[in-house]
Design an enzyme around this catalytic site. Structure first.
Site, PDB file in Angstrom:
ATOM      1  N   ASN A  11      51.319  35.110  55.683  1.00 64.04           N
ATOM      2  CA  ASN A  11      51.588  36.559  55.664  1.00 64.04           C
ATOM      3  C   ASN A  11      51.656  37.033  57.118  1.00 64.04           C
ATOM      4  OD1 ASN A  11      51.607  39.319  55.367  1.00 64.04           O
ATOM      5  ND2 ASN A  11      49.497  39.478  54.633  1.00 64.04           N
ATOM      6  N   TRP A  12      52.860  37.337  57.554  1.00 59.88           N
ATOM      7  CA  TRP A  12      53.043  37.745  58.961  1.00 59.88           C
ATOM      8  C   TRP A  12      52.679  39.203  59.217  1.00 59.88           C
ATOM      9  CZ3 TRP A  12      57.880  35.459  61.903  1.00 59.88           C
ATOM     10  CH2 TRP A  12      57.632  34.099  62.138  1.00 59.88           C
ATOM     11  N   LYS A  13      52.384  39.932  58.146  1.00 61.91           N
ATOM     12  CA  LYS A  13      52.049  41.357  58.271  1.00 61.91           C
ATOM     13  C   LYS A  13      53.127  42.088  59.102  1.00 61.91           C
ATOM     14  CE  LYS A  13      47.245  40.007  58.062  1.00 61.91           C
ATOM     15  NZ  LYS A  13      45.976  40.618  57.698  1.00 61.91           N
ATOM     16  N   HIS A  99      48.061  43.940  48.178  1.00 66.17           N
ATOM     17  CA  HIS A  99      47.292  43.540  49.366  1.00 66.17           C
ATOM     18  C   HIS A  99      46.331  44.663  49.748  1.00 66.17           C
ATOM     19  CE1 HIS A  99      46.239  42.249  53.381  1.00 66.17           C
ATOM     20  NE2 HIS A  99      46.738  41.058  53.080  1.00 66.17           N
ATOM     21  N   GLU A 101      45.423  45.793  52.483  1.00 63.61           N
ATOM     22  CA  GLU A 101      45.890  46.683  53.555  1.00 63.61           C
ATOM     23  C   GLU A 101      46.779  47.793  52.983  1.00 63.61           C
ATOM     24  OE1 GLU A 101      47.356  43.698  56.294  1.00 63.61           O
ATOM     25  OE2 GLU A 101      45.302  43.155  56.796  1.00 63.61           O
ATOM     26  N   GLU A 168      41.217  37.669  47.882  1.00 59.23           N
ATOM     27  CA  GLU A 168      41.030  37.994  49.289  1.00 59.23           C
ATOM     28  C   GLU A 168      39.933  39.037  49.451  1.00 59.23           C
ATOM     29  OE1 GLU A 168      44.745  37.091  51.742  1.00 59.23           O
ATOM     30  OE2 GLU A 168      45.013  39.090  50.959  1.00 59.23           O
ATOM     31  N   GLY A 174      40.903  39.057  58.438  1.00 58.18           N
ATOM     32  CA  GLY A 174      40.966  39.326  59.879  1.00 58.18           C
ATOM     33  C   GLY A 174      39.614  39.418  60.572  1.00 58.18           C
ATOM     34  N   SER A 205      40.828  35.033  56.779  1.00 57.48           N
ATOM     35  CA  SER A 205      40.398  34.310  57.982  1.00 57.48           C
ATOM     36  C   SER A 205      40.517  32.785  57.893  1.00 57.48           C
ATOM     37  CB  SER A 205      38.959  34.689  58.345  1.00 57.48           C
ATOM     38  OG  SER A 205      38.889  36.054  58.697  1.00 57.48           O
ATOM     39  N   GLY A 226      46.924  34.864  57.000  1.00 54.81           N
ATOM     40  CA  GLY A 226      47.489  35.971  57.769  1.00 54.81           C
ATOM     41  C   GLY A 226      47.658  35.590  59.228  1.00 54.81           C
ATOM     42  N   GLY A 227      46.729  36.038  60.049  1.00 51.08           N
ATOM     43  CA  GLY A 227      46.796  35.833  61.500  1.00 51.08           C
ATOM     44  C   GLY A 227      47.209  34.430  61.922  1.00 51.08           C
TER      45      GLY A 227
HETATM   46  C1  PEP Z   1      45.989  38.393  54.791  1.00 54.01           C
HETATM   47  O1  PEP Z   1      46.427  39.328  55.430  1.00 54.01           O
HETATM   48  O2  PEP Z   1      46.370  38.204  53.631  1.00 54.01           O
HETATM   49  C2  PEP Z   1      44.992  37.518  55.422  1.00 54.01           C
HETATM   50  C3  PEP Z   1      44.422  36.612  54.697  1.00 54.01           C
HETATM   51  O3  PEP Z   1      44.761  37.731  56.755  1.00 54.01           O
HETATM   52  P1  PEP Z   1      43.879  36.835  57.743  1.00 54.01           P
HETATM   53  O4  PEP Z   1      44.175  35.385  57.441  1.00 54.01           O
HETATM   54  O5  PEP Z   1      44.324  37.227  59.110  1.00 54.01           O
HETATM   55  O6  PEP Z   1      42.446  37.149  57.468  1.00 54.01           O
END
Ligand code: PEP
Length: 244
Positions: A11-13, A99, A101, A168, A174, A205, A226-227
Site C-alpha cells: 500500500n503506497w498510500k 482502511h 486512514e 490491521e 506506521g 508495521s 505500507g511504508g
Molecule cells: C497500511 O497502511 O496498510 C500499513 C500496514 O502501513 P504500515 O505498514 O506503514 O504500518
C-alpha cells in the site's frame, strides 16, 4: 506457513511519482527469478499511478489495486472521485476498502458496505481492512470491534470469494509496533471462524526486521505492507525472508 500461498500487498498510500516507477524494475527481476514458492504480489499505488504501473507489470505476475473508490457504480457529478469501474478500466484487479486512514476521515461501515458491493459488481477483489484502536484494545474490545466492522461492512454479501480480510490494528499502522504472535494467531483464528473460507492478512508495521517472526504465525495468509513497500529493496527483503 512457508509452504502456503502467501499474499504480499503493498500500500503506497499518498506516495509515489511517475519517476518512482523506475525502482520497480528490481522487483520485476526478482519476481521472475524467485520461484521458491508460490506467492502473489499486489501493488496498490495512488490512482495517478495505476495505469502506468499496470503497463510496467503487463508481462509479469504482479497485480495492481486501488486504495479506495466512490460507492457509485454510475458515472456522475462527483468531483475528485473515481468509481470501481474506473479503477478496473485503469488496470486494477484489487481495491483496498475500509482502511483505518479513511475511517479516520469519517468513512462509516455503511458507506464501506456500499463500496464493497460496487467493487464486487465491477469484478474487483476487495481487500477489506478491519482493526481496533489502542483504546479499544486496552478495553479488551478487539473482537467486538472487528465483529461489528465485519457485520456492517460485509452486510448482505453472501459470496465472500472475492474478499480478502486485512486485519490491521490501528495502533500498529506506521508505529513500528506489532501485536504479539499469540495475540495475532488468536484474532486471525477468530476472523476465520467468523467468516468461513476467507484469507486473512496481517497489516501494521511489517518490515524486513520483524517478518521472520510474523511469518511463523501459522494461520496468516499474507501481509499488507505500507511504508516498507515503498522501497523496492525492503519489499524484496520481506518476501525473501518469509521463505528463508
Ligand atoms: C497500511 O497502511 O496498510 C500499513 C500496514 O502501513 P504500515 O505498514 O506503514 O504500518
Amino acid at each position: 506457513m512457508t509452504n502456503k500461498y502467501i499474499y504480499f500487498i503493498g500500500n503506497w498510500k499518498m506516495f509515489g511519482k511517475y519517476k518512482t516507477l523506475k525502482s520497480l524494475k528490481k522487483v520485476i527481476t526478482f519476481v521472475k527469478k524467485f520461484k521458491k514458492n508460490k506467492f502473489r504480489l499486489i501493488y496498490c499505488p495512488p490512482s495517478t499511478l495505476i495505469h502506468p504501473m499496470s503497463e510496467i507489470f503487463k508481462k509479469t505476475s504482479i497485480d495492481i489495486g486501488g486504495q479506495n473508490c466512490h460507492h457509485s457504480q454510475n458515472y456522475g457529478a462527483y468531483t475528485g472521485q473515481i468509481n470501481s469501474k474506473m479503477l478496473k478500466d485503469a488496470g486494477a484487479k484489487y481495491v483496498i476498502l475500509g482502511h483505518s486512514e479513511n475511517r479516520l476521515l469519517g468513512e462509516k461501515d455503511e458507506l464501506i458496505n456500499l463500496k464493497v458491493k460496487s467493487c464486487i459488481k465491477s469484478g474487483l477483489k476487495v481487500i477489506f481492512c478491519i482493526g481496533e484502536t489502542f483504546k479499544q484494545k486496552k478495553k479488551k474490545n478487539t473482537k467486538k470491534v472487528i465483529n461489528n466492522q465485519i457485520k456492517k461492512g460485509l452486510k448482505k454479501i453472501k459470496n465472500k470469494r472475492n474478499i480478502l480480510i486485512a486485519y490491521e490494528p490501528v495502533w500498529a499502522i506506521g508505529s513500528g509496533i506489532t501485536p504479539k504472535e499469540t495475540e495475532l494467531f488468536d484474532i486471525i483464528k477468530y476472523i476465520k471462524n467468523r467468516l468461513k473460507n476467507v484469507k486473512v492478512l496481517y497489516g501494521g508495521s511489517v518490515n524486513p526486521k520483524n517478518i521472520q517472526n510474523l511469518r511463523r504465525i501459522e494461520n496468516v495468509d499474507g501481509f499488507l505492507i505500507g511504508g516498507a513497500s515503498q522501497d523496492s529493496k525492503n519489499l524484496i527483503d520481506i518476501i525473501k525472508k518469509t521463505y528463508n
